[in-house]
Enzyme design. Structure first.
Site, mmCIF file in Angstrom:
data_model
loop_
_atom_site.group_PDB
_atom_site.id
_atom_site.type_symbol
_atom_site.label_atom_id
_atom_site.label_comp_id
_atom_site.label_asym_id
_atom_site.label_seq_id
_atom_site.Cartn_x
_atom_site.Cartn_y
_atom_site.Cartn_z
ATOM 1 N N TYR A 61 0.849 -1.197 0.000
ATOM 2 C CA TYR A 61 0.000 0.000 0.000
ATOM 3 C C TYR A 61 0.877 1.235 0.000
ATOM 4 O O TYR A 61 1.785 1.345 0.825
ATOM 5 C CB TYR A 61 -0.921 0.024 1.232
ATOM 6 C CG TYR A 61 -2.367 -0.085 0.798
ATOM 7 C CD1 TYR A 61 -2.936 0.932 0.036
ATOM 8 C CD2 TYR A 61 -3.131 -1.196 1.115
ATOM 9 C CE1 TYR A 61 -4.249 0.824 -0.410
ATOM 10 C CE2 TYR A 61 -4.440 -1.308 0.673
ATOM 11 C CZ TYR A 61 -4.996 -0.292 -0.093
ATOM 12 O OH TYR A 61 -6.271 -0.395 -0.535
ATOM 13 N N GLU A 63 -0.444 4.763 -0.772
ATOM 14 C CA GLU A 63 -1.230 5.969 -1.078
ATOM 15 C C GLU A 63 -0.345 7.200 -0.922
ATOM 16 O O GLU A 63 0.399 7.319 0.057
ATOM 17 C CB GLU A 63 -2.427 6.073 -0.134
ATOM 18 C CG GLU A 63 -3.555 5.146 -0.521
ATOM 19 C CD GLU A 63 -4.728 5.250 0.450
ATOM 20 O OE1 GLU A 63 -4.634 5.977 1.449
ATOM 21 O OE2 GLU A 63 -5.743 4.578 0.183
ATOM 22 N N ASP A 207 -5.317 13.162 -25.669
ATOM 23 C CA ASP A 207 -5.419 11.761 -25.276
ATOM 24 C C ASP A 207 -4.627 10.962 -26.310
ATOM 25 O O ASP A 207 -5.115 10.669 -27.397
ATOM 26 C CB ASP A 207 -6.886 11.312 -25.234
ATOM 27 C CG ASP A 207 -7.015 9.856 -24.781
ATOM 28 O OD1 ASP A 207 -5.993 9.137 -24.760
ATOM 29 O OD2 ASP A 207 -8.156 9.449 -24.450
ATOM 30 N N THR A 233 -2.535 5.370 -22.464
ATOM 31 C CA THR A 233 -2.443 4.016 -21.910
ATOM 32 C C THR A 233 -1.011 3.544 -22.136
ATOM 33 O O THR A 233 -0.312 4.048 -23.014
ATOM 34 C CB THR A 233 -3.401 3.052 -22.632
ATOM 35 O OG1 THR A 233 -3.147 3.127 -24.036
ATOM 36 C CG2 THR A 233 -4.861 3.388 -22.377
ATOM 37 N N LYS A 236 -0.559 -0.151 -25.353
ATOM 38 C CA LYS A 236 -0.824 -0.249 -26.793
ATOM 39 C C LYS A 236 0.524 -0.284 -27.536
ATOM 40 O O LYS A 236 1.334 -1.141 -27.214
ATOM 41 C CB LYS A 236 -1.760 0.885 -27.230
ATOM 42 C CG LYS A 236 -3.136 0.784 -26.510
ATOM 43 C CD LYS A 236 -4.157 1.737 -27.072
ATOM 44 C CE LYS A 236 -5.528 1.471 -26.478
ATOM 45 N NZ LYS A 236 -5.880 2.362 -25.372
ATOM 46 N N ARG A 242 -0.570 -3.244 -18.837
ATOM 47 C CA ARG A 242 -1.887 -2.613 -18.941
ATOM 48 C C ARG A 242 -1.984 -1.512 -17.892
ATOM 49 O O ARG A 242 -1.784 -1.763 -16.701
ATOM 50 C CB ARG A 242 -2.969 -3.665 -18.688
ATOM 51 C CG ARG A 242 -4.405 -3.155 -18.777
ATOM 52 C CD ARG A 242 -5.343 -4.306 -19.041
ATOM 53 N NE ARG A 242 -4.968 -4.901 -20.308
ATOM 54 C CZ ARG A 242 -5.342 -4.435 -21.503
ATOM 55 N NH1 ARG A 242 -6.155 -3.406 -21.600
ATOM 56 N NH2 ARG A 242 -4.917 -4.995 -22.605
HETATM 57 N N1 PLP Z 1 -8.418 6.835 -24.564
HETATM 58 C C1 PLP Z 1 -8.288 6.300 -25.787
HETATM 59 C C2 PLP Z 1 -8.097 7.188 -26.963
HETATM 60 C C3 PLP Z 1 -8.315 4.905 -25.934
HETATM 61 O O1 PLP Z 1 -8.224 4.365 -27.157
HETATM 62 C C4 PLP Z 1 -8.483 4.098 -24.783
HETATM 63 C C5 PLP Z 1 -8.494 2.621 -24.879
HETATM 64 O O2 PLP Z 1 -9.191 2.025 -25.643
HETATM 65 C C6 PLP Z 1 -8.675 4.715 -23.551
HETATM 66 C C7 PLP Z 1 -8.613 6.090 -23.471
HETATM 67 C C8 PLP Z 1 -9.031 3.951 -22.314
HETATM 68 O O3 PLP Z 1 -8.003 3.150 -21.856
HETATM 69 P P1 PLP Z 1 -8.342 1.934 -20.848
HETATM 70 O O4 PLP Z 1 -9.015 0.901 -21.666
HETATM 71 O O5 PLP Z 1 -6.981 1.547 -20.335
HETATM 72 O O6 PLP Z 1 -9.197 2.477 -19.763
#
Ligand code: PLP
Length: 428
Positions: A61, A63, A207, A233, A236, A242
């Site tokens: 843990y 936090e 994003d 993420t 990918k 993950r």
């Molecule tokens: N943002 C985008 C553009 C994504 O393609 C994804 C995954 O599919 C995510 C956010 C969300 O990621 P996670 O599946 O790890 O929550």
């Protein structure tokens, strides 16, 4: 061995204690090895990353953040997280990094938490044109708790409609503008978004979940100099565990850290954070840069070769690791294409295309990506072969695994993946 049981995973112990789950681990490895993995958001992370994830750091843990935790005994996990933060800042040229988001969706949640109040307006790409659920879809917290305004792509170019983005920003004065999504084959003009955000007084968020690995590998331009915050993420193209991560300008660091913890999450997953650090070191090596460039070369070849079969690439091609294809010209739905490919040993996903006449669970397109097959060592010559296999599966089979053509394709897939095995050093 002693080391294995002491530091982490011990498959021998798992298989004697719980043969039922051990068998699933093995059959999943067989599934991955036995087929062509073309899901654009998946990859094959390294044994070193897997080792960190299967470690005793899972128990701790922690936090808070390194040096300021709410639990004792954090001296060792602090090292892992601090090393990871420094690696992320160096790799992306970022002022600040947070490795704690449990997933991409959690990283995105932190952005909303840091910059918006419930009911506030933000501007994002619409899901059916390539955005993401967490960018204001009605079924997501982001669409339920905030006022999402959506831009899309231009009907002719099928690329982001920048004129529409500007018009919507000037009309709605959003507090936050996001660029990025799940099915965008082309590069995004970050400078345009930065200037627009400045003009309307919005935070600019990228994003980069899908393409951050290509940025890490210096194969495409980085959003980091332009954006207030970049979320992504780690599983990918990047090829880590993950999970999620964010990097940002120093002026937003405290706000975003507080939004990750304690606003949106509890204790961080220290084993995954250690695995993120392992991955960041891998990504800083020349071999990873070569990999990122090959991922793009492969995606471009696959898109071109599918196009030559009448499986039209949206926007005419790709600059990244993925392409989106319109199947209307060959008279097949995305749903049928996915099922037929699957029965022939090819794993890909149906996908809505811009202005899709079909509902999302049928869809008129497929999305294909090259991160996994490139990790396996395949090159452009193999992409030509894969396009032919996809074309035959989609046009000449019916989803029945016993169809003679499906059997024939499976044999060819098996031959191809046998020459480029996934996880060649793991035994099963
Ligand atoms: N943002 C985008 C553009 C994504 O393609 C994804 C995954 O599919 C995510 C956010 C969300 O990621 P996670 O599946 O790890 O929550």
């Amino acid at each position: 061995s002693m080391d294995q049981t002491f530091y982490g995973s011990d498959f021998g112990q798992l298989s004697s204690q719980d043969p039922e789950i051990a068998a699933v681990l093995l059959s999943e490895l067989e599934r991955v090895r036995g087929g062509l993995q073309l899901i654009a958001s998946e990859n094959l992370t390294s044994p070193a990353v897997l080792a960190a994830m299967g470690s005793t750091l899972s128990n701790k843990y922690a936090e808070g953040y390194p040096g300021r935790r709410y639990y004792g005994g954090c001296s060792e996990v602090d090292k892992a997280e601090s090393i990871g933060i420094e690696r992320a800042k160096a790799l992306f040229g970022a002022e600040h990094a947070n490795l704690q988001p449990h997933s991409g969706a959690n990283a995105n949640m932190a952005v909303y938490g840091a910059f918006l109040q419930p009911g506030d307006t933000f501007l994002a790409m619409s899901l059916p044109h390539g955005g993401h659920l967490t960018h204001g879809s009605k079924v997501s917290f982001s669409g339920k708790w905030f006022n999402a305004v959506h831009y899309g792509v231009d009907k002719e170019t099928e690329n982001i409609d920048y004129a529409q983005v500007a018009e919507l920003a000037r009309t709605h004065r959003p507090k936050l503008i996001v660029a990025g999504g799940s099915a965008i084959p082309r590069l995004i003009d970050f400078e345009f978004f930065r200037n627009l955000a400045d003009e309307v007084g919005a935070i600019f968020w990228v994003d980069a979940a899908h393409f951050i690995g290509l940025v890490a590998g210096k194969a495409i331009p980085s959003p980091v100099p332009y954006a207030d915050v970049v979320t992504f993420t780690t599983h990918k193209v990047l090829r880590g565990p993950r999970g999620g991560m964010l990097v940002c300008k120093q002026e937003h660091a405290a706000k975003l850290d507080k939004a990750v913890f304690p606003m949106m999450q509890g204790g961080p997953l220290m084993h995954v954070i250690a695995a993120k650090a392992v991955n960041l070191l891998e990504c800083s090596q020349p071999a990873y840069e070569a990999y990122a460039k090959q991922v793009i070369a492969n995606a471009q070849q696959l898109a071109t070769s599918l196009g030559e079969k009448g499986i039209r690439p949206i926007t005419g091609g790709t600059d990244t690791h993925l392409s989106l294809h319109d199947l209307q010209g060959i008279g097949v739905t995305g749903k049928d294409a996915e099922a037929r490919a699957d029965a022939a040993g090819i794993v890909l996903n149906k996908n809505a295309i811009p202005f899709d006449p079909q509902p999302p669970n049928t869809a008129s397109g497929i999305r294909v990506g090259t991160p996994a097959v490139t990790t396996q060592g395949m090159g452009t010559a193999e992409m030509v072969v894969i396009a032919d296999l996809i074309d035959r599966a989609v046009t000449r089979t019916d989803g029945d695994p016993d169809h003679p053509v499906a059997k024939e394709i499976r044999a060819e897939v098996s031959d191809l993946v046998g020459r480029f095995p996934a996880y060649p050093r793991l035994s099963s």
